[in-house]
Design a protein around this motif. Structure first.
Motif, PDB file in Angstrom:
ATOM      1  N   UNK A 219       0.860  -1.190   0.000  1.00 35.34           N
ATOM      2  CA  UNK A 219       0.000   0.000   0.000  1.00 35.34           C
ATOM      3  C   UNK A 219       0.891   1.232   0.000  1.00 35.34           C
ATOM      4  N   UNK A 220       0.537   2.227  -0.842  1.00 40.33           N
ATOM      5  CA  UNK A 220       1.415   3.389  -1.009  1.00 40.33           C
ATOM      6  C   UNK A 220       0.935   4.629  -0.266  1.00 40.33           C
ATOM      7  N   UNK A 221      -0.306   4.621   0.175  1.00 34.65           N
ATOM      8  CA  UNK A 221      -0.860   5.827   0.801  1.00 34.65           C
ATOM      9  C   UNK A 221      -1.414   5.467   2.174  1.00 34.65           C
ATOM     10  N   UNK A 419      -3.648   3.501  -2.750  1.00 32.95           N
ATOM     11  CA  UNK A 419      -2.513   3.117  -3.591  1.00 32.95           C
ATOM     12  C   UNK A 419      -2.195   1.655  -3.334  1.00 32.95           C
ATOM     13  N   UNK A 420      -2.111   0.867  -4.393  1.00 35.82           N
ATOM     14  CA  UNK A 420      -2.049  -0.580  -4.219  1.00 35.82           C
ATOM     15  C   UNK A 420      -1.187  -1.217  -5.296  1.00 35.82           C
ATOM     16  N   UNK A 421      -0.322  -2.129  -4.871  1.00 33.92           N
ATOM     17  CA  UNK A 421       0.421  -2.933  -5.842  1.00 33.92           C
ATOM     18  C   UNK A 421       0.321  -4.400  -5.462  1.00 33.92           C
ATOM     19  N   UNK A 423       1.952  -8.095  -7.281  1.00 42.94           N
ATOM     20  CA  UNK A 423       2.820  -8.566  -8.358  1.00 42.94           C
ATOM     21  C   UNK A 423       3.233  -7.361  -9.191  1.00 42.94           C
ATOM     22  N   UNK A 424       2.939  -7.347 -10.490  1.00 42.68           N
ATOM     23  CA  UNK A 424       3.533  -6.279 -11.300  1.00 42.68           C
ATOM     24  C   UNK A 424       2.528  -5.200 -11.688  1.00 42.68           C
ATOM     25  N   UNK A 425       1.331  -5.244 -11.117  1.00 37.54           N
ATOM     26  CA  UNK A 425       0.338  -4.229 -11.488  1.00 37.54           C
ATOM     27  C   UNK A 425       0.086  -3.304 -10.310  1.00 37.54           C
ATOM     28  N   UNK A 426       0.036  -2.021 -10.580  1.00 37.46           N
ATOM     29  CA  UNK A 426      -0.191  -1.105  -9.465  1.00 37.46           C
ATOM     30  C   UNK A 426      -1.059   0.087  -9.846  1.00 37.46           C
ATOM     31  N   UNK A 427      -1.740   0.571  -8.814  1.00 33.94           N
ATOM     32  CA  UNK A 427      -2.459   1.836  -8.946  1.00 33.94           C
ATOM     33  C   UNK A 427      -1.992   2.715  -7.797  1.00 33.94           C
ATOM     34  N   UNK A 428      -1.529   3.910  -8.132  1.00 36.29           N
ATOM     35  CA  UNK A 428      -1.095   4.822  -7.067  1.00 36.29           C
ATOM     36  C   UNK A 428      -1.594   6.218  -7.406  1.00 36.29           C
ATOM     37  N   UNK A 467       0.651   9.814  -0.017  1.00 39.14           N
ATOM     38  CA  UNK A 467       1.123   8.753  -0.919  1.00 39.14           C
ATOM     39  C   UNK A 467       2.583   8.994  -1.277  1.00 39.14           C
ATOM     40  N   UNK A 468       3.269   7.900  -1.490  1.00 34.45           N
ATOM     41  CA  UNK A 468       4.609   7.950  -2.043  1.00 34.45           C
ATOM     42  C   UNK A 468       4.628   6.892  -3.141  1.00 34.45           C
ATOM     43  N   UNK A 469       4.423   7.367  -4.366  1.00 35.76           N
ATOM     44  CA  UNK A 469       4.274   6.411  -5.466  1.00 35.76           C
ATOM     45  C   UNK A 469       5.622   6.069  -6.078  1.00 35.76           C
ATOM     46  N   UNK A 470       5.811   4.819  -6.457  1.00 36.27           N
ATOM     47  CA  UNK A 470       7.041   4.438  -7.151  1.00 36.27           C
ATOM     48  C   UNK A 470       7.123   5.219  -8.465  1.00 36.27           C
ATOM     49  N   UNK A 471       8.296   5.722  -8.768  1.00 34.71           N
ATOM     50  CA  UNK A 471       8.413   6.578  -9.948  1.00 34.71           C
ATOM     51  C   UNK A 471       8.672   5.770 -11.218  1.00 34.71           C
ATOM     52  N   UNK A 472       9.067   4.525 -11.028  1.00 35.46           N
ATOM     53  CA  UNK A 472       9.557   3.779 -12.194  1.00 35.46           C
ATOM     54  C   UNK A 472       8.459   3.040 -12.940  1.00 35.46           C
ATOM     55  N   UNK A 473       7.227   3.290 -12.587  1.00 36.92           N
ATOM     56  CA  UNK A 473       6.201   2.454 -13.169  1.00 36.92           C
ATOM     57  C   UNK A 473       4.924   3.235 -13.419  1.00 36.92           C
ATOM     58  N   UNK A 474       4.317   2.992 -14.583  1.00 35.59           N
ATOM     59  CA  UNK A 474       3.085   3.699 -14.912  1.00 35.59           C
ATOM     60  C   UNK A 474       1.913   3.162 -14.104  1.00 35.59           C
TER      61      UNK A 474
END
Ligand SMILES: Nc1nc2c(ncn2[C@@H]2O[C@H](COP(=O)(O)OP(=O)(O)O)[C@@H](O)[C@H]2O)c(=O)[nH]1
Ligand SMILES: *[C@@H]1O[C@H](CO)[C@@H](O)[C@H](O)[C@H]1NC(C)=O
Ligand SMILES: *[C@@H]1O[C@H](CO)[C@@H](O)[C@H](O)[C@H]1NC(C)=O
Ligand SMILES: [Mg+2]
Length: 523
Positions: A219-221, A419-421, A423-428, A467-474
């Motif tokens: 969780x990102x947020x 904000x949720x990831x 495996x390899x899919x995420x929404x932030x 939130x602190x979203x990963x920057x490397x991923x859409x």
């Protein structure tokens, strides 16, 4: 990518060769580039690439984040109106996944449960080890934790199929066809269990609500309010964070069986059905053949004209007057013969599954959305059809389609602010503007953060809190936007109107086209 690199190399090389050579080369590269670029791209890919939602305001009267920004959690909890709900986290997992289980618990505790202390239920088809239980208890902050075993009957396929040749053959065959997880019997069991049985487990039945978790979830947020309470207050029954399309070859016959269940049991689906069923009933007409040919608005004119032209050609008429009409009619026949058969492969009574589904590894829902007569019968029907082993029906499409048999759009909530990831899919989400007035406060030293912890900047239409979203991923909102687009379209419609399909009066159009045609070519 390759092309870009090649172009760049060529341009760099320019300085070393003469102008003429450069021009030739650049022209060549551009031509090759055009050919590469113009290669056919699937519609899904196209839609996925061009729809990006993350910067847009998606809030409507029907559904929006419960709070526009962070909430002061201590205030929230001490509000006399606040009522903790009868809810628990539910995770099916295996002993050997302990490390990823711990990652998940640490994340949900830090971002939410350290303030709310909802209990956990862990389920497994094998007994959990003492080591697993101790380590899991260790990372929760004073919540009740229970461990359950799933009995053989609930976990395994029915006794009349599980040892048959057909069963093993079907599963092996899906492996040969490279269907994702198709060859793993245990994955089929898991999907079947989550589709129709998890909510029957006695430990899960102890609550009215559940929040599904999986190992390796992040969780990102911060979630500073109680989602269960807000859903109760706002009359929501099912919440999701990600909605995406399923892999076609895992569910080729799911929709066909669903339609037959609906027909046999006289079910009237809720308005949520619209999120999953593409409706091809755009053309109301007495002519069944025309209804079948016409799937989109843009089919109407050409297909009706074609019909009239061919019809006139076949009609005996006057020698001289027929010549023009003949030309038109013959051209239409030729065009129809040449055209790809314009039939949508998986249309059943003019509807087709659009493959969209709520990504079910995250769910916050009332158990009653599954534990009711319609859904239970639906699962039983699917079970008897054999699709959980003959095909590899995931619990996500089964949940989504099954829910839509009883739920309306208004019963569903998009937790856009979570904000949720997995495996390899995420929404932030972007952070909401403001929100700084509510600093992070923890009572547990394990979750202490630096005083000036760096959160993302607030943005217009943002909905996240700290939130602190990963920057490397859409964000999945920007990469696989097709299903979200259907959702957004639907929740933008007025309440009560969403079941109405825009149809055209085919008989009227046919009369008009025939008149015009006769005027032009006579008879
Ligand atoms: N106990 C148990 N849990 C399983 C089994 N297979 C899958 N799971 C759990 O079911 C959930 C979904 O499985 P996973 O492999 O993550 O599927 P994916 O997320 O679709 O790739 C996870 O929580 C797994 O731990 C199994 O055979 N036994
Ligand atoms: C919670 O809900 C379950 C299932 O409806 C019920 O059996 C149980 O008594 C409830 N517990 C509380 C504390 O209300
Ligand atoms: C052609 O059609 C007209 C009326 O449309 C009719 O009067 C005439 O007899 C027809 N001629 C032939 C050769 O069929
Ligand atoms: Mg998983």
């Amino acid at each position: 990518m390759l092309l870009v690199r090649r172009l760049r190399n060529t341009l760099l090389g320019c300085f070393r060769c003469n102008i003429m050579m450069v021009c030739l080369l650049v022209a060549f590269i551009i031509t090759v580039g055009m050919v590469l670029v113009s290669e056919p791209v699937s519609t899904e890919e196209l839609m996925g690439n061009f729809l990006s939602f993350s910067k847009m305001d998606l809030a409507t009267k029907r559904d929006r984040p419960f709070y526009p920004s962070c909430v002061d959690t201590q205030d929230y909890l001490s509000n006399p109106l606040y009522a903790k709900q009868n809810a628990s986290f539910v995770m099916l997992t295996r002993n050997e996944e302990l490390r990823d289980v711990i990652k998940t618990i640490k994340s949900i505790e830090e971002h939410f449960n350290q303030w709310f202390h909802y209990p956990y239920v862990f389920l497994n088809d094998q007994p959990f080890t003492e080591d697993f239980k101790a380590k899991v208890r260790d990372v929760t902050t004073g919540s009740n934790v229970e461990f359950g075993t799933i009995d053989e009957i609930a976990w395994n396929f029915p006794s009349d199929v599980k040892d048959t040749f057909e069963f093993h053959n079907a599963i092996e065959n899906q492996g040969d066809r490279s269907i994702l997880y198709g060859s793993m019997e245990s994955y089929h069991k898991m999907c079947r269990f989550y589709s129709g049985l998890f909510y029957k487990h006695p430990l899960v039945q102890k609550s009215e609500w559940y929040w599904r978790l999986e190992p390796d979830v992040e969780f990102f947020c911060d979630i500073t309010y109680d989602p269960f309470w807000e859903m109760t207050r706002n009359d929501k029954k099912y919440g999701f964070t990600i909605v995406i399309p399923e892999l076609y070859w895992t569910v080729p016959n799911l929709f066909r069986h669903t339609k037959s269940f609906v027909r046999k049991n006289d079910v009237t689906p809720g308005s949520l059905w619209k999120l999953f069923a593409k409706d091809y009933n755009v053309f109301e007409s007495d002519d069944a053949e025309l209804r079948d040919w016409i799937n989109y608005d843009f089919d109407v004119k050409p297909k009706v004209s074609e019909k009239i032209a061919i019809e006139q050609l076949l009609k005996k008429g006057n020698e001289s007057e027929r010549i023009n009409a003949d030309k038109e009619g013959i051209m239409n026949l030729v065009n129809r013969a040449r055209s790809k058969k314009h039939i949508v492969e998986d249309k059943f009574s003019n509807e087709e599954y659009n493959l969209c589904h709520f990504w079910s590894n995250f769910e916050i829902a009332r158990l009653s959305v599954f534990d009711n007569e319609v859904y239970n019968n639906f699962f039983q029907f699917l079970e008897e059809s054999g699709g959980f082993w003959n095909e590899r029906w995931g619990d996500a499409p089964v949940h989504s389609i099954g829910l839509s048999l009883t739920l309306d759009l208004d019963d569903v909530h998009y937790f856009r602010d979570i904000g949720y990831r997995h495996s390899s899919i995420q929404h932030c989400p972007h952070n909401a503007m403001g929100g700084k007035e509510f600093p992070y406060v923890t009572s547990d030293p394990r979750f202490k953060r630096k005083k000036n912890a760096a959160y993302d900047k607030g943005r217009d239409f943002g909905s996240g809190c700290r939130c602190k979203c990963p920057k490397n991923k859409l964000d999945v909102e920007d990469t696989t936007g097709f299903c979200l687009n259907v959702w957004v379209d639907l929740i933008n419609q007025e309440r009560g109107r969403e079941l109405r399909v825009e149809t055209v009066n085919g008989n009227q159009i046919e009369r008009n086209v025939r008149e015009d045609y006769l005027k032009e070519f006579g008879n």
